[in-house]
Design a protein around this motif. Structure first.
Motif, PDB file in Angstrom:
ATOM      1  N   GLU A   1      54.163 -28.868  78.524  1.00  0.00           N
ATOM      2  CA  GLU A   1      55.118 -29.960  78.662  1.00  0.00           C
ATOM      3  C   GLU A   1      55.831 -30.326  77.367  1.00  0.00           C
ATOM      4  O   GLU A   1      57.004 -30.701  77.389  1.00  0.00           O
ATOM      5  CB  GLU A   1      54.430 -31.206  79.237  1.00  0.00           C
ATOM      6  CG  GLU A   1      53.993 -31.015  80.674  1.00  0.00           C
ATOM      7  CD  GLU A   1      53.372 -32.257  81.294  1.00  0.00           C
ATOM      8  OE1 GLU A   1      53.439 -33.346  80.673  1.00  0.00           O
ATOM      9  OE2 GLU A   1      52.822 -32.139  82.400  1.00  0.00           O
ATOM     10  N   LEU A   2      55.105 -30.234  76.241  1.00  0.00           N
ATOM     11  CA  LEU A   2      55.684 -30.689  74.967  1.00  0.00           C
ATOM     12  C   LEU A   2      55.769 -29.603  73.897  1.00  0.00           C
ATOM     13  O   LEU A   2      56.303 -29.841  72.814  1.00  0.00           O
ATOM     14  CB  LEU A   2      54.873 -31.872  74.425  1.00  0.00           C
ATOM     15  CG  LEU A   2      54.749 -33.088  75.350  1.00  0.00           C
ATOM     16  CD1 LEU A   2      53.840 -34.138  74.738  1.00  0.00           C
ATOM     17  CD2 LEU A   2      56.112 -33.668  75.681  1.00  0.00           C
ATOM     18  N   GLY A   3      55.199 -28.432  74.172  1.00  0.00           N
ATOM     19  CA  GLY A   3      55.241 -27.350  73.196  1.00  0.00           C
ATOM     20  C   GLY A   3      54.321 -27.567  72.011  1.00  0.00           C
ATOM     21  O   GLY A   3      54.545 -27.012  70.942  1.00  0.00           O
ATOM     22  N   LEU A   4      53.261 -28.375  72.186  1.00  0.00           N
ATOM     23  CA  LEU A   4      52.336 -28.670  71.094  1.00  0.00           C
ATOM     24  C   LEU A   4      51.017 -27.926  71.269  1.00  0.00           C
ATOM     25  O   LEU A   4      50.512 -27.796  72.388  1.00  0.00           O
ATOM     26  CB  LEU A   4      52.035 -30.173  71.043  1.00  0.00           C
ATOM     27  CG  LEU A   4      53.213 -31.098  70.763  1.00  0.00           C
ATOM     28  CD1 LEU A   4      52.789 -32.552  70.905  1.00  0.00           C
ATOM     29  CD2 LEU A   4      53.782 -30.834  69.377  1.00  0.00           C
ATOM     30  N   ALA A   5      50.463 -27.471  70.165  1.00  0.00           N
ATOM     31  CA  ALA A   5      49.139 -26.839  70.168  1.00  0.00           C
ATOM     32  C   ALA A   5      48.157 -27.830  69.551  1.00  0.00           C
ATOM     33  O   ALA A   5      48.187 -28.074  68.346  1.00  0.00           O
ATOM     34  CB  ALA A   5      49.165 -25.536  69.377  1.00  0.00           C
ATOM     35  N   ILE A   6      47.318 -28.425  70.386  1.00  0.00           N
ATOM     36  CA  ILE A   6      46.305 -29.367  69.917  1.00  0.00           C
ATOM     37  C   ILE A   6      44.944 -28.798  70.281  1.00  0.00           C
ATOM     38  O   ILE A   6      44.718 -28.387  71.419  1.00  0.00           O
ATOM     39  CB  ILE A   6      46.492 -30.761  70.548  1.00  0.00           C
ATOM     40  CG1 ILE A   6      47.853 -31.353  70.119  1.00  0.00           C
ATOM     41  CG2 ILE A   6      45.359 -31.699  70.148  1.00  0.00           C
ATOM     42  CD1 ILE A   6      48.195 -32.680  70.774  1.00  0.00           C
ATOM     43  N   ASP A   7      44.053 -28.757  69.308  1.00  0.00           N
ATOM     44  CA  ASP A   7      42.698 -28.246  69.522  1.00  0.00           C
ATOM     45  C   ASP A   7      41.818 -29.374  70.061  1.00  0.00           C
ATOM     46  O   ASP A   7      41.559 -30.352  69.364  1.00  0.00           O
ATOM     47  CB  ASP A   7      42.135 -27.702  68.214  1.00  0.00           C
ATOM     48  CG  ASP A   7      40.745 -27.127  68.346  1.00  0.00           C
ATOM     49  OD1 ASP A   7      40.215 -27.048  69.475  1.00  0.00           O
ATOM     50  OD2 ASP A   7      40.169 -26.751  67.310  1.00  0.00           O
ATOM     51  N   PHE A   8      41.347 -29.237  71.285  1.00  0.00           N
ATOM     52  CA  PHE A   8      40.512 -30.259  71.919  1.00  0.00           C
ATOM     53  C   PHE A   8      39.020 -29.946  71.821  1.00  0.00           C
ATOM     54  O   PHE A   8      38.216 -30.620  72.458  1.00  0.00           O
ATOM     55  CB  PHE A   8      40.917 -30.440  73.388  1.00  0.00           C
ATOM     56  CG  PHE A   8      42.229 -31.155  73.545  1.00  0.00           C
ATOM     57  CD1 PHE A   8      42.274 -32.535  73.611  1.00  0.00           C
ATOM     58  CD2 PHE A   8      43.415 -30.446  73.595  1.00  0.00           C
ATOM     59  CE1 PHE A   8      43.480 -33.203  73.723  1.00  0.00           C
ATOM     60  CE2 PHE A   8      44.631 -31.096  73.709  1.00  0.00           C
ATOM     61  CZ  PHE A   8      44.662 -32.478  73.775  1.00  0.00           C
ATOM     62  N   THR A   9      38.651 -28.982  70.994  1.00  0.00           N
ATOM     63  CA  THR A   9      37.249 -28.581  70.875  1.00  0.00           C
ATOM     64  C   THR A   9      36.327 -29.766  70.627  1.00  0.00           C
ATOM     65  O   THR A   9      35.285 -29.889  71.273  1.00  0.00           O
ATOM     66  CB  THR A   9      37.079 -27.546  69.740  1.00  0.00           C
ATOM     67  OG1 THR A   9      37.914 -26.414  70.025  1.00  0.00           O
ATOM     68  CG2 THR A   9      35.634 -27.089  69.627  1.00  0.00           C
TER      69      THR A   9
END
Length: 171
Positions: free
Chosen positions: A84-92
């Motif tokens: 949706e936003l083109g963001l890479a967020i690590d949710f580990t």
């Protein structure tokens, strides 16, 4: 066509799936995920839904969607924010701040603090038409004007409050 896992009332996968948009079998539930991204000014990144989607043209929290078959909650929210936003967020190492139960399932709600430049977003054209930073007062104003998804007002206030301090109980 999206295929989603079905869960029982205790949030245990039943081993069955269904096609999103079709009638869910009785006594089954689905998993939904949402993310609110806050900056260091305690503003939430909000997105405006496309005119072709349900709740057309309304502003919403940063992103959200359904977990696809085989996805964990963390995998689903990572995919949604990327799509949706083109963001890479690590949710580990990020857990949902809370889970809201609703008639058809479970909604894991994540909070993240990131100072993101709106210009760096890559909006998913068929889902999102715009994005902006908004203060709590601005979101509540959009709600009053009927321009924001109809969450309960206190729910939005809780999200902003938790963004400042994750504690539920003060000791």
């Amino acid at each position: 066509m999206e295929i989603l896992d079905l869960y029982d009332e205790n949030r245990i996968k039943t081993g069955k799936t269904y096609i999103r948009g079709s009638k869910m079998p009785e006594n089954t539930y689905r998993q939904i995920v949402h993310l609110a991204i806050f900056d260091d000014k305690n503003r939430m990144l909000i997105q405006q839904r496309q005119s072709t989607k349900t709740m057309a043209n309304l502003w919403d929290v940063s992103c959200g969607g359904a977990s696809k078959a085989g996805e964990s909650s963390k995998e689903a929210i990572g995919r949604e924010v990327s799509e949706e936003l083109g963001l890479a967020i690590d949710f580990t190492n990020i857990r949902p701040i809370f889970t809201a139960n609703f008639k058809y399932g479970f909604d894991d709600f994540y909070l993240v603090h990131e100072n993101i430049d709106i210009e760096d977003l890559v909006l998913q054209e068929d889902e999102v038409q715009n994005a902006s930073w908004a203060s709590e007062d601005q979101v509540l104003q959009l709600m009053d004007e009927g321009k924001f998804v109809k969450y309960k007002r206190n729910f939005i206030k809780l999200i902003f409050d938790l963004a400042k301090d994750y504690r539920i109980v003060e000791i």
